[in-house]
Design a protein around this motif. Structure first.
Motif, short mmCIF file in Angstrom:
data_model
loop_
_atom_site.label_atom_id
_atom_site.label_comp_id
_atom_site.label_asym_id
_atom_site.label_seq_id
_atom_site.Cartn_x
_atom_site.Cartn_y
_atom_site.Cartn_z
N THR A 276 -29.16 82.19 30.42
CA THR A 276 -29.79 82.68 29.19
C THR A 276 -31.16 82.06 28.93
OG1 THR A 276 -28.63 80.96 27.95
CG2 THR A 276 -27.62 83.16 27.98
N GLY A 277 -31.52 81.02 29.69
CA GLY A 277 -32.81 80.38 29.47
C GLY A 277 -32.73 79.15 28.58
N TRP A 278 -31.51 78.68 28.32
CA TRP A 278 -31.33 77.44 27.54
C TRP A 278 -31.21 76.25 28.48
CZ3 TRP A 278 -29.43 76.65 22.16
CH2 TRP A 278 -29.63 77.79 21.36
N ILE A 279 -31.74 75.14 28.05
CA ILE A 279 -31.46 73.86 28.71
C ILE A 279 -30.00 73.53 28.42
CG2 ILE A 279 -31.95 71.38 28.55
CD1 ILE A 279 -34.89 72.30 27.84
N GLN A 280 -29.30 73.00 29.45
CA GLN A 280 -27.90 72.64 29.24
C GLN A 280 -27.66 71.19 29.62
OE1 GLN A 280 -25.25 75.34 31.29
NE2 GLN A 280 -25.31 76.78 29.57
N ILE A 281 -27.19 70.41 28.65
CA ILE A 281 -26.90 68.99 28.89
C ILE A 281 -25.42 68.76 28.59
CG2 ILE A 281 -27.48 66.62 28.25
CD1 ILE A 281 -30.22 67.64 27.34
N TYR A 282 -24.69 68.22 29.57
CA TYR A 282 -23.25 67.99 29.45
C TYR A 282 -22.98 66.50 29.19
CZ TYR A 282 -22.51 72.76 31.01
OH TYR A 282 -22.51 74.13 31.09
N SER A 283 -22.04 66.22 28.30
CA SER A 283 -21.76 64.84 27.89
C SER A 283 -20.38 64.40 28.36
CB SER A 283 -21.83 64.72 26.36
OG SER A 283 -22.94 65.43 25.86
N GLU A 284 -20.31 63.14 28.81
CA GLU A 284 -19.02 62.62 29.30
C GLU A 284 -18.10 62.20 28.16
OE1 GLU A 284 -19.34 59.67 32.45
OE2 GLU A 284 -17.56 58.64 31.71
N ASN A 285 -18.67 61.67 27.10
CA ASN A 285 -17.86 61.12 26.01
C ASN A 285 -18.60 61.28 24.69
OD1 ASN A 285 -19.87 59.10 26.10
ND2 ASN A 285 -18.70 57.94 27.59
N ALA A 286 -18.03 60.76 23.62
CA ALA A 286 -18.62 60.94 22.29
C ALA A 286 -19.97 60.23 22.19
CB ALA A 286 -17.65 60.42 21.23
N GLN A 287 -20.06 59.06 22.84
CA GLN A 287 -21.31 58.30 22.82
C GLN A 287 -22.45 59.13 23.41
OE1 GLN A 287 -21.55 54.81 21.74
NE2 GLN A 287 -23.65 55.53 21.62
N GLU A 288 -22.19 59.72 24.57
CA GLU A 288 -23.23 60.53 25.22
C GLU A 288 -23.54 61.78 24.41
OE1 GLU A 288 -22.50 59.33 29.90
OE2 GLU A 288 -22.56 61.45 29.32
N ALA A 289 -22.52 62.38 23.82
CA ALA A 289 -22.75 63.59 23.03
C ALA A 289 -23.70 63.28 21.87
CB ALA A 289 -21.42 64.15 22.50
N TYR A 290 -23.48 62.12 21.24
CA TYR A 290 -24.34 61.66 20.15
C TYR A 290 -25.77 61.47 20.66
CZ TYR A 290 -26.42 58.18 16.99
OH TYR A 290 -27.28 57.49 16.16
N GLU A 291 -25.91 60.76 21.76
CA GLU A 291 -27.25 60.40 22.25
C GLU A 291 -27.96 61.58 22.89
OE1 GLU A 291 -26.58 56.72 24.44
OE2 GLU A 291 -26.44 55.65 22.54
N ASN A 292 -27.20 62.46 23.55
CA ASN A 292 -27.82 63.66 24.13
C ASN A 292 -28.35 64.59 23.04
OD1 ASN A 292 -27.48 63.06 26.85
ND2 ASN A 292 -25.45 64.00 26.97
N THR A 293 -27.66 64.65 21.91
CA THR A 293 -28.10 65.53 20.82
C THR A 293 -29.46 65.07 20.29
OG1 THR A 293 -25.78 65.93 20.24
CG2 THR A 293 -27.43 66.50 18.57
N ILE A 294 -29.61 63.77 20.14
CA ILE A 294 -30.88 63.23 19.64
C ILE A 294 -32.00 63.50 20.65
CG2 ILE A 294 -32.09 61.10 18.98
CD1 ILE A 294 -29.22 60.07 18.10
N GLN A 295 -31.70 63.24 21.92
CA GLN A 295 -32.73 63.46 22.95
C GLN A 295 -33.10 64.94 23.08
OE1 GLN A 295 -32.09 61.16 26.75
NE2 GLN A 295 -30.32 60.40 25.64
N ALA A 296 -32.12 65.81 22.88
CA ALA A 296 -32.36 67.25 23.07
C ALA A 296 -33.46 67.76 22.13
CB ALA A 296 -31.07 68.03 22.85
N VAL A 297 -33.55 67.17 20.94
CA VAL A 297 -34.58 67.59 19.99
C VAL A 297 -35.96 67.39 20.60
CG1 VAL A 297 -35.59 67.13 17.71
CG2 VAL A 297 -33.10 67.10 18.00
N ARG A 298 -36.18 66.22 21.17
CA ARG A 298 -37.47 65.90 21.75
C ARG A 298 -37.76 66.75 23.00
NH1 ARG A 298 -39.46 60.70 21.34
NH2 ARG A 298 -40.84 61.32 23.02
N ILE A 299 -36.71 66.98 23.79
CA ILE A 299 -36.88 67.77 25.02
C ILE A 299 -37.25 69.21 24.65
CG2 ILE A 299 -35.68 68.69 27.05
CD1 ILE A 299 -33.89 66.07 26.84
N ALA A 300 -36.47 69.80 23.74
CA ALA A 300 -36.68 71.21 23.38
C ALA A 300 -38.06 71.43 22.76
CB ALA A 300 -35.58 71.67 22.43
N GLU A 301 -38.47 70.48 21.91
CA GLU A 301 -39.70 70.67 21.13
C GLU A 301 -40.97 70.27 21.88
OE1 GLU A 301 -39.12 68.49 17.50
OE2 GLU A 301 -37.54 69.84 16.79
#
Lengths: 190, 393
Positions: B130-155
């Protein structure tokens, strides 16, 4: 592999087995342990048999597969003894804690159980006395802690406070703490 | 100072969104939505965010509202899972094609039928194109940190693409773990103030989004999406490096666990990688040179980097938690094979499809994967290219 304490909780939907697993994990976490607490999801119906799990370890926990050989099993509802094999996978030196008016010897006889260590506590009566409602999960945490000896009572109580102080009124918190303490003291062993 | 809390994956990501404090959050508030949005609504009710929350009547509308808000110039987010993502589908494409830097956590869950709410990767693997970046998380810690990083990556101006950040349904989303949470100020500083690039609500600089565009220019509008995906690779690495200064954890395209001198390697994504770590450790204790390559970024696919990491390995297993019906194995398998072929590498590979509809990935299942790899090394033969793990046959 790293040493991990694994506890399985049996309850019926609505009795708070998942919450019990989480409160215990919270208490262990505050003591510096790494933790997991998770439910086994099926169809969520009030009264149906449900399971939940707590993992506690000194080292970070990376494993995300189900627990098959818990070191302790807690049964929140004695009628489950007729419906579910609550000792499944419980090793020879494992601990079984049952919420019942019966004595450990009665439970052992009923289950025709060899080995393991059986504890009983009337958590339902304790919750009626302390909370005015038959919600046995919090007193069962006290009983399991006494039986398993994983954490001191004060840690469990402070874990409970931190998990719920924002959610519940003071009287509810106090009632639950009273229930945890009473079960900790009243749990019967063989 | 960072603090450690007992949080489910849902709660951890709700924390991340609270700390990001987006301008707009649109969501469908009942199932197949997860508790993530409910927890975020708690933060909103407590006054922890000043986000405009739009509760809509379907997931299709959730993504539509997010697209509208993002095009208008807002930092906009939504969250979904499983059939909810499937219902969004049409607008998921539109979000990417309009180059809107939306961040969307997705709880990976099976698609119906039969009805199943448990974990697999069918939902997000289905929208890998679909043209979306996809980041997969191993655990809750990564899900938290990937979400924050995704903002900077996307923007990032070189990227301007939406990003989905996934976590395994129930295994992570409903399981409580100890999660280290940053201070809100740290997160705010990291994501920075949002400066939209071509906002609709800027009458001095009028723009159109999504007008008619046929054979004359449509193709020319697709190629920059390809280039943006390519650009995202460097940005993902840069943002990961910057974030590791806050968290102490390293974030690249993948985590190479005991890979350096490994001979047999398993490649997979998300929570199963965590279960694989102790299996690798145990094999190492037995003198077996096992390694794990946990892929974090599936889109853009880091083909060259994976080929480099697999250089000199004797056998490789690729685990897919989604079926690509009629294809030559799972999507991750196809990607890895394609990367190896194009690099002229003839490493024996084998595919395992596993974990559909929440079927557990047990320690002994992972052990079986490495046993098969050992046999391939011993015999030099791959008997079965496509295998099914923990399936009754």
């Amino acid at each position: 592999m790293a040493e991990i304490t694994e506890i399985r909780w049996h309850g019926r939907g609505g009795q708070g087995a998942v919450t019990a697993a989480k409160i215990l994990a919270q208490a262990a976490m505050e003591k510096g342990f790494h933790i997991q607490a998770f439910p086994e999801y099926g169809a969520e119906r009030r009264g149906a048999p449900v399971k939940s799990f707590t993992r506690i370890s000194k080292d970070p926990i990376t494993i995300h597969s189900p627990i098959h050989n818990p070191s302790a099993v807690a049964v929140l509802d004695a009628t489950l003894l007729d419906a579910v094999d609550v000792t499944e996978g419980l090793p020879e030196d494992g601990i079984l804690v049952v919420n019942t008016v019966d004595n450990p010897a009665d439970v052992r006889k009923k289950l025709n159980l060899k080995g393991r260590k059986v504890f009983t506590v009337d958590a339902t009566q304790i919750s009626i006395d302390c909370l005015g409602k038959p919600i046995p999960n919090t007193p069962m945490i006290g009983a399991v802690m006494r039986a398993a000896g994983t954490l001191p009572l004060e840690e469990v109580i402070s874990g409970f406070k931190h998990k719920f102080s924002a959610k519940f009124q003071k009287e509810v918190i106090e009632g639950n703490i009273k229930a945890i303490k009473r079960a900790y003291e009243e749990v019967k062993t063989e | 100072m960072a603090k450690t809390l007992g949080l489910t994956g849902n709660e951890a990501v709700a924390y991340a969104i609270m700390q990001i404090n987006p301008d707009v959050m649109a969501a469908y508030p009942i199932t197949p939505q997860t508790a993530l949005v409910q927890k975020f609504a708690d933060f909103l009710a407590d006054g922890d965010v000043d986000t405009e929350m739009i509760l809509v009547e379907s997931e299709h509308s959730a993504m539509s509202a997010t697209v509208g808000a993002s095009a208008a110039g807002a930092r906009a987010m939504t969250a979904t899972a499983a059939n909810g993502l499937a219902l969004m589908w049409e607008i998921v494409y539109i979000a990417a094609s309009n180059r809107l830097p939306i961040v969307m956590p997705v709880i990976n869950r099976a698609l119906s039928a039969p009805i199943n709410i448990l974990c697999d990767h069918s939902d997000t693997m289905g929208c890998r194109d679909t043209g979306w970046i996809q980041i997969y998380s191993e655990n809750a810690q990564e899900a938290y940190e990937n979400t924050i990083q995704a903002v900077r990556i996307a923007e990032h101006p070189d990227v301007l693409l939406p990003a989905m950040v996934t976590q395994d349904g129930f295994i992570i989303s409903h399981g409580m773990e100890d999660v280290t949470i940053l201070e809100k100020e740290q997160v705010q500083k990291f994501v920075g103030e949002y400066k939209p690039h071509y906002p609709l609500l800027d009458p001095e600089h009028p723009v159109s989004y999504g007008p008619i565009d046929f054979h004359d220019f449509y193709f020319e509008h697709k190629k920059p999406q390809v280039d943006a995906m390519e650009n995202a690779k460097q940005v993902i690495l840069d943002v990961g490096r910057e974030f590791s200064k806050l968290s102490g954890r390293e974030y690249g395209f993948f985590d190479a666990y005991r890979m350096e001198d490994a001979e047999i390697v398993a490649i997979m994504m998300s929570s199963t990688a965590g279960t694989t770590r102790p299996v690798v450790d145990e094999l190492r204790r037995q003198g077996i040179k096992a390694g794990l390559l946990k892929l974090r970024v599936f889109r853009p696919f880091p083909a060259e980097e994976i080929v480099a990491a697999l250089q000199g390995k004797k056998a490789v297993a690729i685990l897919d938690r989604a079926i690509s019906f009629g294809a030559q194995g799972g999507a991750l398998f196809s990607e890895v094979c394609s990367a190896l072929y194009n690099a002229g590498q003839r490493i024996p590979v084998i595919n395992f499809l596993y974990g559909l509809g929440g079927r557990p990935a047990e320690i002994e299942n992972i052990q079986e994967v490495y046993q098969k790899l050992q046999r391939i090394v011993q015999t030099g033969k791959v008997d079965n290219l496509i295998n099914y793990l923990n399936l009754r046959e």
